[in-house]
Design a protein around this motif. Structure first.
Motif, short mmCIF file in Angstrom:
data_model
loop_
_atom_site.label_atom_id
_atom_site.label_comp_id
_atom_site.label_asym_id
_atom_site.label_seq_id
_atom_site.Cartn_x
_atom_site.Cartn_y
_atom_site.Cartn_z
N GLY A 149 22.06 56.37 64.05
CA GLY A 149 21.93 57.77 64.46
C GLY A 149 22.52 58.02 65.83
O GLY A 149 23.12 59.08 66.07
N LEU A 150 22.39 57.08 66.74
CA LEU A 150 22.99 57.23 68.06
C LEU A 150 24.52 57.26 67.96
O LEU A 150 25.18 58.04 68.66
CB LEU A 150 22.53 56.10 68.97
N LEU A 151 25.07 56.40 67.11
CA LEU A 151 26.52 56.45 66.90
C LEU A 151 26.94 57.80 66.32
O LEU A 151 27.98 58.36 66.69
CB LEU A 151 26.94 55.32 65.96
N LEU A 152 26.14 58.33 65.40
CA LEU A 152 26.43 59.64 64.83
C LEU A 152 26.40 60.72 65.91
O LEU A 152 27.26 61.61 65.94
CB LEU A 152 25.41 59.96 63.74
N CYS A 153 25.41 60.65 66.81
CA CYS A 153 25.32 61.64 67.88
C CYS A 153 26.55 61.60 68.78
O CYS A 153 27.13 62.65 69.11
CB CYS A 153 24.07 61.36 68.72
N ALA A 154 26.96 60.38 69.18
CA ALA A 154 28.13 60.27 70.04
C ALA A 154 29.39 60.73 69.34
O ALA A 154 30.23 61.44 69.92
CB ALA A 154 28.29 58.81 70.50
N ALA A 155 29.53 60.38 68.06
CA ALA A 155 30.73 60.77 67.32
C ALA A 155 30.81 62.28 67.13
O ALA A 155 31.88 62.89 67.30
CB ALA A 155 30.76 60.05 65.96
N ILE A 156 29.70 62.90 66.78
CA ILE A 156 29.74 64.34 66.53
C ILE A 156 29.94 65.12 67.83
O ILE A 156 30.61 66.15 67.85
CB ILE A 156 28.45 64.79 65.80
N SER A 157 29.39 64.61 68.93
CA SER A 157 29.58 65.28 70.21
C SER A 157 31.03 65.26 70.64
O SER A 157 31.61 66.29 70.99
CB SER A 157 28.70 64.62 71.27
N ARG A 158 31.65 64.09 70.58
CA ARG A 158 33.04 63.99 71.03
C ARG A 158 33.99 64.67 70.06
O ARG A 158 35.00 65.26 70.47
CB ARG A 158 33.42 62.52 71.21
N ALA A 159 33.71 64.59 68.75
CA ALA A 159 34.60 65.22 67.78
C ALA A 159 34.60 66.73 67.92
O ALA A 159 35.65 67.38 67.90
CB ALA A 159 34.18 64.82 66.36
N VAL A 160 33.41 67.33 68.09
CA VAL A 160 33.32 68.79 68.18
C VAL A 160 33.96 69.29 69.46
O VAL A 160 34.74 70.25 69.46
CB VAL A 160 31.85 69.24 68.07
N THR A 161 33.64 68.67 70.59
CA THR A 161 34.22 69.12 71.85
C THR A 161 35.73 68.93 71.88
O THR A 161 36.47 69.77 72.38
CB THR A 161 33.59 68.38 73.03
N SER A 162 36.22 67.81 71.32
CA SER A 162 37.66 67.59 71.27
C SER A 162 38.34 68.59 70.36
O SER A 162 39.42 69.10 70.67
CB SER A 162 37.95 66.16 70.81
N ALA A 163 37.71 68.91 69.23
CA ALA A 163 38.31 69.87 68.30
C ALA A 163 38.40 71.25 68.92
O ALA A 163 39.44 71.92 68.82
CB ALA A 163 37.49 69.92 67.01
N PHE A 164 37.34 71.71 69.56
CA PHE A 164 37.38 73.03 70.17
C PHE A 164 38.30 73.04 71.38
O PHE A 164 38.90 74.06 71.70
CB PHE A 164 35.98 73.48 70.56
N SER A 165 38.38 71.90 72.08
CA SER A 165 39.32 71.83 73.19
C SER A 165 40.75 72.02 72.70
O SER A 165 41.54 72.77 73.29
CB SER A 165 39.18 70.47 73.89
N THR A 166 41.11 71.35 71.62
CA THR A 166 42.46 71.48 71.08
C THR A 166 42.70 72.88 70.55
O THR A 166 43.77 73.47 70.75
CB THR A 166 42.67 70.45 69.96
N ALA A 167 41.70 73.44 69.87
CA ALA A 167 41.88 74.78 69.31
C ALA A 167 42.04 75.83 70.39
O ALA A 167 42.83 76.76 70.26
CB ALA A 167 40.69 75.12 68.42
#
Length: 528
Positions: A149-167
């Motif tokens: 679950g901790l890995l999931l938290c880190a992955a979803i946090s970085r993926a979402v912020t990176s995606a919105f940053s690129t968008a």
């Protein structure tokens, strides 16, 4: 490049940052205090079902609590704190690194921090509960689930912020991305209040059904593995583990794709604008602004707030919270009482957006320092440029609240309270923005914060909100002291109160900026 090198680099950068500036050490200590408190509170909450030996309570608390943790990691960096970009992916663009090695190293390095440690320590209470209800096998399974679950938290946090940053880097995609962000993030409040309403109605059968469903989603699945073993549903463990593993894999793939596009950059060609007869310089200043230094700086601030990624993100966040909070309080609360406190909070929250206004510019602020812009003109133009967006928003929110309460006659008095709270907020924030500015990392991610920057942002916001609440407290007594006359006096009194507070804050902050301009420039342009 092995993962341990990323971890060592992250720790070294963090340590160097703490030695370089004392205020970062103070923020780090405060962060440790909050992290310890959160870890202890989380461990106590999640271990309680096991201590009272309530199997069904554990089946409800663990999936729902885990889902809230994952959602917190997903949305809180977007709304409040940002993500630590000590290891900015763009800094590795010229190194011969494989994309998989880069993402793996950045993911593990993101787990070396107070949020990850506090989350892991708090969720260990689930392991305690699983051990009490199902023995060592359930405890070991839940430990694996908590780590996953901790890995999931880190992955979803970085993926979402990176995606919105690129968008948000694309002008056309920026509008859609920010609207989707606001609409999605606005669901957090309704979900929380729905959970509270369900608890008050004591319909635990419905809550248990929701928990069972959430336990099969990637949000709650990793935190329900141990309780499945304790309940004799060991067959569900591998199925849920596959669901979570697949989700982490998809998130990492999404993050790697967006991170690669961010490192490569995006080139675009826009249509050429036809030159205006007013000239290229005069065209930048709207006709309704004076042709002075103040007018030019105000026009620049207006344009920056709409086009610059970080500032535009702040506007979206304020619009989301500013509209949702008072409207929901009005609809769900006592409609017979005007929510003056909520409107005052939202008004002060708007002013808090300027708490680190110089940090948005970084080294670009050197142009104003070299030009010798007076401190009062600088701060007044910045406040005016932001108020072009904040003012209409606050007016709309106030009118909407007055209509929803069924008491439109109170709208002028509510507008007075809003004006007073906004003026007081500016009076507090303007000197704070000069004395307590902090640098932001040089990255394309609008949600990125340097190490300690997120804590600084939260403390500045809290201090300004508390100060504005105390300063505007006398206005809340107006209706009780003079009765219906406040309906007519509230607007002029509130406007005069807010204007006076703003002028006092501007008078204090202007000379302070004149004296500290070089130091302020050095602070906001410091290397991250």
């Amino acid at each position: 490049m092995r993962v341990r090198h990323f971890v060592r680099l992250k720790l070294r950068l963090t340590a160097n940052g703490l030695r370089a500036q004392s205020w970062r050490m103070v923020l780090f200590v405060l962060g440790v205090v909050f992290a310890v408190f959160g870890a202890v509170a989380g461990y106590a909450a999640f271990s309680l079902p096991g201590m009272i030996e309530e199997q069904r309570a554990a089946e409800i608390v663990m999936p729902l609590g885990g889902a809230l943790i994952v959602l917190g990691w997903m949305f809180l960096p977007l709304l409040f704190f940002g993500v630590d970009e000590s290891l900015d992916p763009a800094r590795f663009a010229l190194l011969p690194l494989r994309r998989t090695a880069l993402i793996k190293g950045l993911l593990v390095a993101s787990l070396v921090g107070l949020p990850a440690l506090a989350t892991f320590a708090g969720t260990l209470g689930m392991v305690h509960t699983a051990a009490r209800l199902g023995g060592p096998a359930a405890a070991l399974t839940e430990l694996v689930g908590v780590a996953t679950g901790l890995l999931l938290c880190a992955a979803i946090s970085r993926a979402v912020t990176s995606a919105f940053s690129t968008a948000l880097r694309s002008r056309r995609a920026r509008d859609l991305a920010t609207v989707l962000l606001a609409a999605t993030a606005a669901l957090i409040g309704p979900l929380q209040f729905a959970a509270i309403a369900a608890a008050e109605c004591a319909d635990w059968g419905l809550v248990g059904t929701v928990a069972d469903v959430v336990g099969w989603t990637p949000l709650g699945a990793p935190y329900s593995l141990g309780i499945d073993v304790a309940a004799g549903r060991a067959w569900a463990v591998p199925v849920k583990f596959v669901v979570v593993a697949a989700s982490i894999g998809l998130l990492l793939w999404w993050w790697s794709a967006t991170a690669e596009r961010a490192m490569l950059g995006a080139a675009g060609s826009g249509r050429q604008r036809v030159a205006s007869r007013r000239g290229p310089v005069a065209e930048l200043v709207p006709r309704w602004l004076p042709a002075t230094r103040f007018g030019a700086l105000t026009a620049r601030e207006m344009r920056y707030w709409w086009r610059e990624t970080r500032r535009r993100t702040s506007l979206i966040i304020f619009a989301e919270v500013g509209v949702f909070l008072p409207v929901f309080v009005t609809v769900a609360g006592d409609s017979t009482t005007a929510p003056t406190g909520t409107l005052a909070f939202v008004s002060a929250l708007a002013a808090v957006t300027l708490a680190n206004q110089f940090g948005f510019e970084g080294s670009a602020y050197a142009a104003n320092v070299v030009a010798g812009v007076p401190g009062r003109v600088e701060l007044a133009s910045r406040a005016a440029g932001f108020s072009v967006y904040a003012g209409p928003s606050l007016l709309t929110i106030t009118v909407l609240v007055g209509v929803l309460t069924g008491r439109p006659a109170e709208i002028p008095a509510l507008l007075g309270t809003v004006a007073a709270a906004y003026g007081v907020g500016l009076a507090i924030v303007l000197p704070m923005s000069v004395r307590a500015a902090f640098p932001l990392p040089d990255t394309t991610n609008p949600f990125a914060m340097s190490s300690g920057g997120g804590m600084a942002k939260g403390l500045l916001s809290l201090a300004a909100l508390v100060g504005a609440a105390l300063a505007t407290a006398p206005l809340h007594l107006g209706p009780g002291l003079i009765g219906d006359a406040w309906l007519w006096l509230g607007l002029p009194v509130g406007v005069a109160y807010g204007a006076a507070a703003y002028m006092i804050g501007l008078r204090l902050a202007g000379p302070l900026l004149d004296r500290r301009a070089p130091e302020l420039l050095a602070t906001v342009s410091a290397a991250q």
